[in-house]
Design an enzyme around this catalytic site. Structure first.
Site, PDB file in Angstrom:
ATOM      1  N   CYS A 131      -0.995   5.439  -2.449  1.00  0.00           N
ATOM      2  CA  CYS A 131      -1.366   6.817  -2.112  1.00  0.00           C
ATOM      3  C   CYS A 131      -0.446   7.379  -1.028  1.00  0.00           C
ATOM      4  O   CYS A 131      -0.620   7.082   0.149  1.00  0.00           O
ATOM      5  CB  CYS A 131      -2.822   6.866  -1.647  1.00  0.00           C
ATOM      6  N   CYS A 134      -2.281   9.674   1.489  1.00  0.00           N
ATOM      7  CA  CYS A 134      -3.057   8.982   2.521  1.00  0.00           C
ATOM      8  C   CYS A 134      -2.133   8.338   3.561  1.00  0.00           C
ATOM      9  O   CYS A 134      -2.411   8.374   4.751  1.00  0.00           O
ATOM     10  CB  CYS A 134      -3.904   7.859   1.921  1.00  0.00           C
ATOM     11  N   ASP A 135      -1.063   7.717   3.106  1.00  0.00           N
ATOM     12  CA  ASP A 135      -0.291   6.840   3.991  1.00  0.00           C
ATOM     13  C   ASP A 135       1.082   7.378   4.400  1.00  0.00           C
ATOM     14  O   ASP A 135       1.696   6.842   5.323  1.00  0.00           O
ATOM     15  CB  ASP A 135      -0.101   5.473   3.322  1.00  0.00           C
TER      16      ASP A 135
END
Ligand code: NAP
Length: 307
Positions: A131, A134-135
């Site tokens: 992701c 997200c990261d």
């Protein structure tokens, strides 16, 4: 007994829920985590009609959920452990007990596929990610690798260029699978370096990713790139474990349906990424959710007649 239980709260499930709730059926949507599915990991959606300037995956799902709940769709956070589709009455088992329903709509989506190479599993959450939304921000001014050549890999590689100093886009062929517009953008992006005909062999690191070992599939030559992150976008596997052996699946494990989204078991319908099909989009998931709801509604009407 419910009229319809929907398993999964991504675009397909939420749309099926919206239509079923508006049809005044007794419907319940079960979702393991928060509604959203894979769309939640998508930073920006620009090919969903009605949003000419694009919309974030989060906002799109939030709006779909609000719209379904406006028509009184009940959404419950519950992990479904088992389903029994053998009788006319379908049974759904959750940690809270068992639920009975006349019809089921499977909208459990799909999960990111893993590479299955050394280092991947150990370093998930410590440099190996599925992701970018997200990261990505954790890799400011660092070098990362993206594996894959489809829409997701290219889209996410482009997103990562906002933060990182360089993205190595590693693809096993010399031609991308991604849509042409995304290809053009990626080719024009100076921070993206393509590594063609190459597959990852091993991810190295202890507390975090330190490097990735690669092999050129044409020449066999090995190489290594010092990267701090490895983002894996090599497609998905359908979440069909629940119904394996109960409904007909194709060779990839996706649920086979007819044009009305009905599976091989009467009263069991499927919509979205777990269905056997070629094209996986938010727009197609939404259409299938609506169609599955309509077919389930007809099934429930006849169920009543049968008494
Ligand atoms: P995908 O289209 O299946 O692409 C997977 C990519 O990973 C392919 O390039 C494939 O290589 C490569 N790959 C597969 N297994 C591999 C392995 N073991 N090692 C190395 N590489 C491997 O998956 P996706 O990109 O996640 O897309 C899934 C679906 O969602 C597609 O239908 C896509 O169109 C859709 N999607 C659409 C959008 C959008 O419209 N904006 C965004 C994201 C996803 P080959 O090319 O050689 O097979």
């Amino acid at each position: 007994m419910y009229d319809i239980i929907i398993i999964g709260g991504g675009p397909a499930g939420l749309t099926a829920g919206l239509y079923s709730a508006r049809a005044r059926l007794d419907v319940l949507l079960l979702e393991r985590l928060a509604p959203g599915g894979q769309v939640l990991t998508t930073d920006w959606v620009e090919n969903y009609p009605g949003f000419p300037d694009g919309v974030s995956g989060f906002e799109l799902i939030d709006r779909m959920k609000a719209q379904a709940e406006k028509f009184a769709l009940r959404i419950q956070t519950e992990d479904v452990s088992r389903v029994d589709l053998s009788g006319q009455k379908k049974v759904v088992y959750t940690s809270q007990g068992q639920l009975e329903t006349k019809a089921i709509i499977l909208a459990c989506g799909a999960t990111w596929k893993k590479l299955g190479i050394e280092g991947e599993e150990d370093l998930i959450g410590r440099g190996v990610s599925f992701c970018a939304t997200c990261d990505g921000p954790f890799y400011r001014d660092q070098e990362v690798a993206v594996i894959g050549g489809g829409d997701t890999a290219v889209e996410e590689a482009l997103f990562l260029t906002r933060f990182v100093s360089k993205v190595y886009l590693i693809h096993r062929r010399d031609e991308l699978r991604a849509t042409k517009l995304l290809q053009e953008r990626a080719m024009a992006e100076k921070k993206i370096e393509f590594i063609w005909d190459t597959v990852p062999q091993r991810i190295l690191g202890h507390d975090g990713v330190e490097a990735i070992e690669l092999r050129n599939v044409k020449t066999g030559s090995a190489s290594k790139k010092d990267v701090k992150g490895v983002f894996v976008f090599i497609g998905t596997i359908p979440n069909t474990e629940l119904v394996k052996g109960q409904v007909e699946l194709d060779e990839n494990g996706s649920v086979i349906t007819d044009n009305n989204m009905e599976t091989s078991v009467p009263g069991v319908f499927a919509a979205g990424d777990l269905r056997s099909k070629l094209f996986r989009q938010i727009s197609t998931a939404v259409g299938e959710g609506a169609a599955a709801s309509f077919a389930a509604e007809k099934y429930v009407e006849n169920y009543k007649e049968r008494g």
